[in-house]
Write an enzyme that holds these catalytic residues in place. Structure first.
Site, short mmCIF file in Angstrom:
data_model
loop_
_atom_site.label_atom_id
_atom_site.label_comp_id
_atom_site.label_asym_id
_atom_site.label_seq_id
_atom_site.Cartn_x
_atom_site.Cartn_y
_atom_site.Cartn_z
N GLU A 17 12.07 83.66 117.79
CA GLU A 17 12.11 85.04 117.05
C GLU A 17 11.11 85.95 117.41
OE1 GLU A 17 13.75 85.18 112.99
OE2 GLU A 17 11.84 85.97 112.32
N ALA A 51 11.74 96.38 107.20
CA ALA A 51 12.50 96.86 105.79
C ALA A 51 11.94 98.40 105.65
CB ALA A 51 12.45 96.20 104.82
N ARG A 107 19.18 92.18 102.93
CA ARG A 107 18.89 93.43 102.15
C ARG A 107 17.55 93.78 102.25
NH1 ARG A 107 17.36 92.08 96.11
NH2 ARG A 107 15.50 91.70 97.21
N ASP A 109 13.15 93.08 101.17
CA ASP A 109 12.10 93.00 99.98
C ASP A 109 12.31 94.26 99.52
OD1 ASP A 109 11.78 90.30 100.11
OD2 ASP A 109 10.08 90.58 101.46
N HIS A 149 15.65 81.88 95.99
CA HIS A 149 15.52 83.16 96.62
C HIS A 149 14.39 83.44 95.16
CE1 HIS A 149 15.04 87.45 96.79
NE2 HIS A 149 14.86 87.14 98.07
N GLN A 176 15.21 80.32 105.26
CA GLN A 176 13.62 80.74 104.99
C GLN A 176 13.12 79.56 105.71
OE1 GLN A 176 11.33 82.39 104.72
NE2 GLN A 176 11.41 83.30 102.76
N GLN A 212 -2.74 81.90 107.83
CA GLN A 212 -1.03 82.29 108.11
C GLN A 212 -0.46 81.32 106.86
OE1 GLN A 212 0.36 80.50 111.59
NE2 GLN A 212 2.40 81.37 111.40
N LYS A 272 4.57 84.57 119.84
CA LYS A 272 3.53 83.69 120.61
C LYS A 272 4.30 82.69 121.52
CE LYS A 272 0.32 83.38 116.72
NZ LYS A 272 0.23 82.71 115.53
P1 FAD Z 1 20.59 89.18 98.95
O1 FAD Z 1 21.48 88.04 99.69
O2 FAD Z 1 21.13 90.29 98.66
O3 FAD Z 1 19.88 88.21 98.08
C1 FAD Z 1 18.62 89.08 97.25
C2 FAD Z 1 18.67 88.76 95.81
O4 FAD Z 1 19.62 89.15 94.94
C3 FAD Z 1 18.83 86.83 95.72
O5 FAD Z 1 17.87 86.51 94.53
C4 FAD Z 1 20.27 86.75 95.46
O6 FAD Z 1 20.32 85.44 94.44
C5 FAD Z 1 20.59 87.95 94.49
N1 FAD Z 1 21.93 88.26 94.58
C6 FAD Z 1 22.49 88.45 95.55
N2 FAD Z 1 23.87 88.93 95.37
C7 FAD Z 1 24.08 89.20 93.98
C8 FAD Z 1 24.72 89.41 92.89
N3 FAD Z 1 26.07 89.94 93.42
N4 FAD Z 1 24.28 89.77 91.57
C9 FAD Z 1 23.10 89.24 91.22
N5 FAD Z 1 22.33 88.64 92.28
C10 FAD Z 1 22.77 88.68 93.50
N6 FAD Z 1 13.12 90.74 105.78
C11 FAD Z 1 12.66 92.19 106.48
O7 FAD Z 1 12.43 93.01 106.08
N7 FAD Z 1 13.22 92.07 107.93
C12 FAD Z 1 13.67 90.79 108.44
O8 FAD Z 1 13.97 90.98 109.72
C13 FAD Z 1 13.99 89.83 107.82
N8 FAD Z 1 14.49 88.79 108.16
C14 FAD Z 1 14.80 87.53 107.55
C15 FAD Z 1 15.48 86.44 108.06
C16 FAD Z 1 15.65 85.30 107.30
C17 FAD Z 1 16.16 84.14 108.17
C18 FAD Z 1 15.30 85.04 106.03
C19 FAD Z 1 15.48 83.79 105.04
C20 FAD Z 1 14.67 86.15 105.20
C21 FAD Z 1 14.44 87.49 106.02
N9 FAD Z 1 13.93 88.62 105.40
C22 FAD Z 1 13.56 89.66 106.52
C23 FAD Z 1 13.29 88.56 104.25
C24 FAD Z 1 14.74 89.09 103.29
O9 FAD Z 1 15.00 90.47 103.81
C25 FAD Z 1 14.25 89.03 101.84
O10 FAD Z 1 13.94 87.67 101.66
C26 FAD Z 1 15.15 89.69 100.69
O11 FAD Z 1 14.03 89.63 99.59
C27 FAD Z 1 16.39 89.01 100.47
O12 FAD Z 1 17.33 89.44 101.47
P2 FAD Z 1 18.64 88.67 101.42
O13 FAD Z 1 19.45 89.31 102.63
O14 FAD Z 1 18.90 87.62 101.44
O15 FAD Z 1 19.24 89.30 99.87
#
Ligand code: FAD
Length: 289
Positions: A17, A51, A107, A109, A149, A176, A212, A272
């Site tokens: 990554e 984000a 989505r 944060d 999450h 994650q 970290q 890195k």
């Molecule tokens: P979602 O899948 O939408 O979930 C978010 C929350 O909403 C969860 O608690 C879920 O249970 C809940 N939820 C989902 N659908 C529903 C529903 N229908 N009803 C009620 N609750 C629901 N962040 C960045 O800014 N840039 C990045 O490039 C980035 N890369 C990432 C890569 C990986 C592999 C991971 C694991 C995380 C990454 N993140 C990144 C962080 C991520 O954006 C955050 O963890 C964010 O808070 C959640 O994103 P998500 O896509 O999992 O959200």
């Protein structure tokens, strides 16, 4: 190449990554790190997405260069929390124009000081995934959380939400980071039981400094096993020692994952190349490039 095709291989594979620079001034040094990582012949390189929009414009550019200039499959992350649907559609169009086939749809944060969701914004990644599906023939990945999450109180609810997200058109999931493989095995058991059958790529973070790990614990709520804590306690203040120990710990996790039937591991290499190279070197007889 579409990542879902790469994931059909039964041989051990590693991907890495990259995160884009915060300002354009850092672009060349990030590209240099990307080139060095591409030289290791990973199965793909993912490029994160800011984000808040700050680093997002470089994601498409770097993902395109990885594919067209470095000859490595790229995966562009795309978050939607701080952008209108219209803006997100434009980024999807750009990805299509650049021939990027793989998107990790997220989505992002929720910013602390904003009303959420705003009109014209996506609420969940699942809504973004439905739109990406409608806009082109992309291979779509999404995030999953073996420890749950942070926003969802009960792990089962998180898995129900994950099932819905996958059903919206997800081809693979990336996890994650976690530091105890039994957490991943337990998670896989639970999601398979709930009918989530897409490939799951474990995400492994080689921790190379004591600071970290403090940040990771704070941001993601990731559990730190005793064995890992002991490593950080002993070596966390010695940069070189911590880097060596962190790489060894990550390598050990990866070998255990391969030994237990996982064929693909994603490494959070944090720009890195020396860390990525050390891991590839440790796996030189296991991951055949
Ligand atoms: P979602 O899948 O939408 O979930 C978010 C929350 O909403 C969860 O608690 C879920 O249970 C809940 N939820 C989902 N659908 C529903 C529903 N229908 N009803 C009620 N609750 C629901 N962040 C960045 O800014 N840039 C990045 O490039 C980035 N890369 C990432 C890569 C990986 C592999 C991971 C694991 C995380 C990454 N993140 C990144 C962080 C991520 O954006 C955050 O963890 C964010 O808070 C959640 O994103 P998500 O896509 O999992 O959200």
């Amino acid at each position: 190449m579409k990542i879902k095709e790469i994931l059909k291989s039964s041989e051990p594979h590693i991907s890495f990554e990259i995160f884009p620079p915060k300002t354009d001034a850092g672009f060349d040094s990030v590209m240099k790190a990307t080139e060095a990582i591409a030289d290791l012949h990973p199965s793909y390189i993912s490029v994160t997405y800011g984000a808040g929009g700050g680093t997002s414009k470089n994601t498409v550019k770097i993902a395109s260069r990885i594919k067209h200039e470095l000859g490595v499959t790229s995966l562009a992350h795309l978050t939607c929390v701080s952008s209108t649907k219209e803006t997100v559609h434009k980024v999807i169009d750009e990805l299509k124009e650049q021939g990027i086939e793989n998107i990790l749809a997220l989505r992002g944060d929720i910013p602390q000081d904003s009303d959420f969701p705003l009109p014209d914004h996506y609420r969940y990644a699942s809504e973004l995934i439905e739109d990406i599906k409608g806009q082109g023939d992309f291979c779509i990945g999404a995030a999953c959380y073996p420890e749950g999450h942070v926003e969802t109180e009960h792990k089962n609810d998180d898995i129900i939400n994950l099932k819905h997200k996958v059903d919206c058109g997800v081809d693979f999931l990336t996890t994650q980071m976690f530091f105890d493989n039994s957490i991943l095995y337990n998670f896989l058991y639970r999601i398979r039981e709930k009918g989530i059958t897409v490939p799951v790529i474990p995400g492994i973070m080689p921790v190379t400094s004591g600071s970290q790990i403090k940040r990771i614990g704070f941001l993601s709520g990731t559990a730190l096993p005793e064995r890992f804590r002991a490593v950080v306690d002993r070596f966390g203040d010695d940069k070189e020692a911590m880097q060596q120990a962190g790489i060894a710990y990550a390598t050990d996790q990866i070998i255990d994952l391969f030994a237990n039937g996982i064929n693909h591991v994603h490494v959070y290499s944090m720009n890195k190349p020396e860390v990525a190279a050390a891991i590839m070197n440790n796996l030189s007889k296991i991951v055949k490039v």
